[in-house]
Design an enzyme around this catalytic site. Structure first.
Site, PDB file in Angstrom:
ATOM      1  N   CYS A 110       0.846  -1.188   0.000  1.00 46.53           N
ATOM      2  CA  CYS A 110       0.000   0.000   0.000  1.00 46.53           C
ATOM      3  C   CYS A 110       0.881   1.237   0.000  1.00 46.53           C
ATOM      4  CB  CYS A 110      -0.909   0.003   1.230  1.00 46.53           C
ATOM      5  SG  CYS A 110      -1.959   1.465   1.327  1.00 46.53           S
ATOM      6  N   VAL A 111       0.698   2.047  -1.030  1.00 47.07           N
ATOM      7  CA  VAL A 111       1.426   3.312  -1.149  1.00 47.07           C
ATOM      8  C   VAL A 111       0.382   4.425  -1.210  1.00 47.07           C
ATOM      9  CG1 VAL A 111       3.157   4.608  -2.429  1.00 47.07           C
ATOM     10  CG2 VAL A 111       3.209   2.107  -2.489  1.00 47.07           C
ATOM     11  N   ASP A 164       3.034  14.532   0.366  1.00 43.30           N
ATOM     12  CA  ASP A 164       3.246  15.896  -0.113  1.00 43.30           C
ATOM     13  C   ASP A 164       4.437  16.028  -1.064  1.00 43.30           C
ATOM     14  OD1 ASP A 164       1.093  16.820   1.379  1.00 43.30           O
ATOM     15  OD2 ASP A 164       2.335  17.186   3.146  1.00 43.30           O
ATOM     16  N   HIS A 182       7.848  11.424  -3.865  1.00 38.91           N
ATOM     17  CA  HIS A 182       8.316  10.097  -3.462  1.00 38.91           C
ATOM     18  C   HIS A 182       7.328   9.017  -3.894  1.00 38.91           C
ATOM     19  CE1 HIS A 182      10.404   7.113  -0.999  1.00 38.91           C
ATOM     20  NE2 HIS A 182       9.222   6.759  -0.504  1.00 38.91           N
TER      21      HIS A 182
END
Length: 154
Positions: free
Chosen positions: A81-82, A86, A89
């Site tokens: 899970c990504v 802000d 990355h």
């Protein structure tokens, strides 16, 4: 009439590996649970599943490569899970993880299933891990079983 091949949703004696990232573990544990539950619901044997835990999604490609190259598994499921933050990355991790997992399957011939949630918000991740939109872990296991059977037929 052309000859047609499809995979069945029957685990049989296939062995499946699951590589799961610990980052965002509150989400990935739901994916893993659904993945394992689906395996059992399909009639798979517990002893035919191996789970490898990795720090995060970025480590899934190298781990799935090792599992696929072992010759022990008919398919490898990658769960992670990504969640967008802000910075950029997120984009780098998602792109390289997806490419790496795809490359494992293409280069080894072992179906390597992309069960990595790539979400803009935590709420989206929660929904895709079973709250509203089904569970991506369940879908990943169903895909793994179907592809393992299809590869056996081909």
């Amino acid at each position: 009439m052309p000859q047609e091949h499809t995979g069945q949703l029957t685990p049989g004696d296939h062995k499946i590996a699951i590589a799961v990232g610990r980052f965002n573990e509150f989400i990935t544990e739901h994916l893993l649970t659904a993945c394992l539950d689906t395996w059992q619901q399909l009639g798979g044997k517990d002893e035919n599943v191996t789970v490898a835990r990795v720090p995060g999604s970025f480590e899934l490609p190298v781990t799935s490569l090792k599992l696929a190259e072992s010759g022990d598994y008919a398919a490898v499921v990658c769960l992670g899970c990504v969640i967008r933050g802000d910075t950029d990355h997120y984009d780098h991790v998602v792109e390289q993880t997806a490419k790496g997992i795809k490359d494992v399957g293409v280069n080894t011939g072992v179906p390597t299933i992309f069960g990595v949630l790539t979400c803009d918000t935590l709420e989206q991740a929660i929904h895709r891990a079973g709250a509203k939109m089904g569970n991506a872990g369940r879908s990943a296991m169903m895909t793994a079983v179907e592809m393992a059977n299809l590869m056996q037929k081909l």
